[in-house]
Design a protein around this motif. Structure first.
Motif, PDB file in Angstrom:
ATOM      1  N   PHE A 110       0.832  -1.207   0.000  1.00 38.47           N
ATOM      2  CA  PHE A 110       0.000   0.000   0.000  1.00 38.47           C
ATOM      3  C   PHE A 110       0.864   1.254   0.000  1.00 38.47           C
ATOM      4  CE2 PHE A 110      -1.793   3.454   2.559  1.00 38.47           C
ATOM      5  CZ  PHE A 110      -2.827   3.839   1.718  1.00 38.47           C
ATOM      6  N   MET A 111       1.845   1.300   0.916  1.00 37.25           N
ATOM      7  CA  MET A 111       2.682   2.490   1.024  1.00 37.25           C
ATOM      8  C   MET A 111       3.516   2.707  -0.230  1.00 37.25           C
ATOM      9  SD  MET A 111       2.045   4.254   3.670  1.00 37.25           S
ATOM     10  CE  MET A 111       3.394   5.394   3.288  1.00 37.25           C
ATOM     11  N   VAL A 112       4.103   1.642  -0.757  1.00 37.00           N
ATOM     12  CA  VAL A 112       4.921   1.773  -1.964  1.00 37.00           C
ATOM     13  C   VAL A 112       4.061   2.229  -3.146  1.00 37.00           C
ATOM     14  CG1 VAL A 112       6.303   0.496  -3.655  1.00 37.00           C
ATOM     15  CG2 VAL A 112       6.683   0.145  -1.204  1.00 37.00           C
ATOM     16  N   SER A 113       2.894   1.622  -3.315  1.00 35.82           N
ATOM     17  CA  SER A 113       1.996   2.011  -4.408  1.00 35.82           C
ATOM     18  C   SER A 113       1.533   3.452  -4.244  1.00 35.82           C
ATOM     19  CB  SER A 113       0.787   1.076  -4.455  1.00 35.82           C
ATOM     20  OG  SER A 113       1.173  -0.254  -4.691  1.00 35.82           O
ATOM     21  N   ARG A 114       1.239   3.824  -3.019  1.00 37.94           N
ATOM     22  CA  ARG A 114       0.776   5.194  -2.722  1.00 37.94           C
ATOM     23  C   ARG A 114       1.815   6.228  -3.132  1.00 37.94           C
ATOM     24  NH1 ARG A 114       1.625   8.565   1.846  1.00 37.94           N
ATOM     25  NH2 ARG A 114      -0.167   9.866   2.439  1.00 37.94           N
ATOM     26  N   GLU A 115       3.062   6.005  -2.724  1.00 35.51           N
ATOM     27  CA  GLU A 115       4.106   6.974  -3.031  1.00 35.51           C
ATOM     28  C   GLU A 115       4.457   6.957  -4.517  1.00 35.51           C
ATOM     29  OE1 GLU A 115       5.163   9.249  -0.763  1.00 35.51           O
ATOM     30  OE2 GLU A 115       3.555   8.296   0.389  1.00 35.51           O
ATOM     31  N   ALA A 116       4.478   5.776  -5.118  1.00 37.40           N
ATOM     32  CA  ALA A 116       4.769   5.690  -6.555  1.00 37.40           C
ATOM     33  C   ALA A 116       3.677   6.368  -7.378  1.00 37.40           C
ATOM     34  CB  ALA A 116       4.916   4.232  -6.972  1.00 37.40           C
ATOM     35  N   ALA A 117       2.422   6.225  -6.946  1.00 31.84           N
ATOM     36  CA  ALA A 117       1.304   6.816  -7.682  1.00 31.84           C
ATOM     37  C   ALA A 117       1.433   8.331  -7.773  1.00 31.84           C
ATOM     38  CB  ALA A 117      -0.014   6.427  -7.038  1.00 31.84           C
ATOM     39  N   LYS A 118       2.022   8.945  -6.760  1.00 24.52           N
ATOM     40  CA  LYS A 118       2.214  10.400  -6.793  1.00 24.52           C
ATOM     41  C   LYS A 118       3.163  10.793  -7.920  1.00 24.52           C
ATOM     42  CE  LYS A 118       1.533  10.746  -1.783  1.00 24.52           C
ATOM     43  NZ  LYS A 118       2.167  11.082  -0.491  1.00 24.52           N
ATOM     44  N   MET A 119       4.155   9.940  -8.187  1.00 25.26           N
ATOM     45  CA  MET A 119       5.058  10.188  -9.309  1.00 25.26           C
ATOM     46  C   MET A 119       4.379   9.887 -10.637  1.00 25.26           C
ATOM     47  SD  MET A 119       8.634   8.565  -7.878  1.00 25.26           S
ATOM     48  CE  MET A 119       9.651   9.457  -6.694  1.00 25.26           C
TER      49      MET A 119
END
Length: 236
Positions: A110-119
């Motif tokens: 969840f956290m990795v996807s969340r931060e990557a999605a911002k990019m």
């Protein structure tokens, strides 16, 4: 197979097992690869960047993405592979082991996807692939928490697919069967083989079984494929 030159891919759990296999494959295809793992990196390649990150620590994940933005650039491909497994009957499962599986296997993606999605929101293109497991479907005895977390990452991908679809980002799950790895070595071989023999394709997974599907899911041609779980070995 088209080149991934110019793409930046992030692979969690890149130090060994499926994660290392995937990271090395993406490097061969021309991508710049960022690896997350709790230990030191094991890949030596000019286009590989390793970060010691515990994906179960949200603050650590956020700090790492800040470094990636400055050092490498925006991530466009994510393979959420990092996972831990404690296989034990529920009545004797240590609560700490159960909590670790929840934190690494579910909160981490969840956290990795969340931060990557911002990019990905800025680049208007992205591919997120969660590595699932046959345990989510077969529900083997002793794997109550592990199977639940692997079912959870598929649901996570499906919901994120709806949220991120308008941004040009797809989210899918690749549910693997048993492949020779350090994680598999934790389990009794005879019990694993008994499960494998019940599959429609009764054999252990090989590297190309995984990489073949992954290549499609991270490609430009898969832009209309999202919120899907692809089961290896004929599981459904």
């Amino acid at each position: 197979m088209t080149s991934l030159a110019g793409k930046i891919a992030l692979v969690t759990g890149s130090r060994r097992g499926i994660g290392r296999l995937v990271a090395e494959h993406l490097l061969e295809r021309g991508a710049t690869v960022v690896g997350f793992a709790r230990g030191e990196g094991t890949i030596e390649h000019a286009a590989y960047r390793h970060y010691r990150v515990d994906v179960a620590d949200p603050a650590a994940v956020q700090r790492a993405f800040g470094s990636i933005a400055k050092d490498v650039g925006p991530v466009q491909i994510v393979v959420n592979n990092a996972a831990v497994l404690t296989s034990q009957y529920a009545m004797i499962m240590p609560p700490a082991a159960a909590q670790e599986m929840l934190n690494v296997n579910l909160l981490g993606p969840f956290m990795v996807s969340r931060e990557a999605a911002k990019m990905m929101r800025r680049t208007k293109w992205g591919r997120i692939v969660n590595i699932g497991s046959m345990a989510a479907s077969l529900e083997p005895i002793g794997d109550s928490i592990y199977a639940a977390t692997k079912a959870g990452v598929a649901t996570l991908a499906n919901v994120l697919a709806k949220e991120l679809g308008p941004l040009g980002v797809t989210c899918n799950t690749l549910a693997v069967t048993a492949i020779d790895s350090e994680m598999l070595a934790q389990l009794p071989r005879d019990k694993v083989e008994a499960i494998i023999q019940r599959l429609p394709v009764p054999r252990f997974a090989e590297a190309d079984d995984i990489l073949n599907v992954l290549d499609f899911l991270v490609s430009d041609r898969s832009g209309y494929i999202t919120a899907q779980t692809i089961w290896l070995g004929g599981i459904n």
